[in-house]
Write an enzyme that holds these catalytic residues in place. Sequence first.
Site, PDB file in Angstrom:
ATOM      1  N   ASP A 288       0.732  -1.732  -0.236  1.00  0.00           N
ATOM      2  CA  ASP A 288      -0.117   0.405  -0.132  1.00  0.00           C
ATOM      3  C   ASP A 288       1.327   1.453  -0.046  1.00  0.00           C
ATOM      4  OD1 ASP A 288      -2.472   1.070  -0.472  1.00  0.00           O
ATOM      5  OD2 ASP A 288      -2.170   1.756   2.521  1.00  0.00           O
TER       6      ASP A 288
ATOM      7  N   HIS B  84       2.828   4.066  -9.125  1.00  0.00           N
ATOM      8  CA  HIS B  84       2.515   2.328  -9.409  1.00  0.00           C
ATOM      9  C   HIS B  84       4.172   1.132  -9.963  1.00  0.00           C
ATOM     10  CE1 HIS B  84      -1.028   2.737  -7.814  1.00  0.00           C
ATOM     11  NE2 HIS B  84      -1.832   3.025  -9.366  1.00  0.00           N
TER      12      HIS B  84
ATOM     13  N   LEU C 221      11.363 -20.582  -5.191  1.00  0.00           N
ATOM     14  CA  LEU C 221       9.666 -20.259  -4.779  1.00  0.00           C
ATOM     15  C   LEU C 221       8.715 -19.819  -5.625  1.00  0.00           C
ATOM     16  CD1 LEU C 221      10.285 -16.403  -2.979  1.00  0.00           C
ATOM     17  CD2 LEU C 221       8.686 -17.136  -4.961  1.00  0.00           C
TER      18      LEU C 221
END
Length: 226
Positions: free
Chosen positions: A2, A19, A113
């Site tokens: 956030d 962004h 991962l």
Amino acid sequence: MDGNGRWALERGLPRLAGHKAGAEAVSRCLRAAMHRGVKYLTLYAFSSENWSREPAEVADLTSLLRYYLRHKVAELHREGVRIRFIGDLARFDVSLREELARAETLTRNNGRLTLLLALSYGGRGDIVQAARRLAQSVQQGDLKPEEINETLFADKLWTAGVPDPDVVVRTSGEFRLSNFLLWQSAYAELVFLDIFWPDFNEGHFATVLEAYARRERRFGTRPSAS
């Protein structure tokens, strides 16, 4: 993850710049996770509530997603990362869904991962769709209501096959989960960082792991005597 918009606002930049900076923070987070031997990492990239943002910003976000799918997936594949997408993906257009599917197919055998990207995701929506799928099985006679348990329910969530998170991290100084992995986070440790996501780096990742290591996880049992 956030704070992209507020990070940009503080610098007099358009929200898209925030962004883009947030996407760079994702790369740093991934490197830190792989360096530390983390096996599962889930990033809340686009919430179900984000669809209500201005159409131009939604378009910018989906365009940025397309860019990274086309330019970063091959690199992640070489690094041994498996990519999975969770959420109501049907809300995206067909061409984007095809790109998501190609990324999953390309990386599905990787084991270094597992990166879960939550797109068009909401924790309540996840629970509702799981309940709906179980109800359909009951209606079709394939399942009895009394056979439904927590394990069976978890198998119907978008995260099926993935361990519940050990730790949930929230940036930007907010103290809430904001509809993220509500079922799965029942016993997760919560860490809140007073930084905007674009500023997240390897040092912050280490701070999270250190905080987690100091926690005593009891899962409802009595505290240890030590």
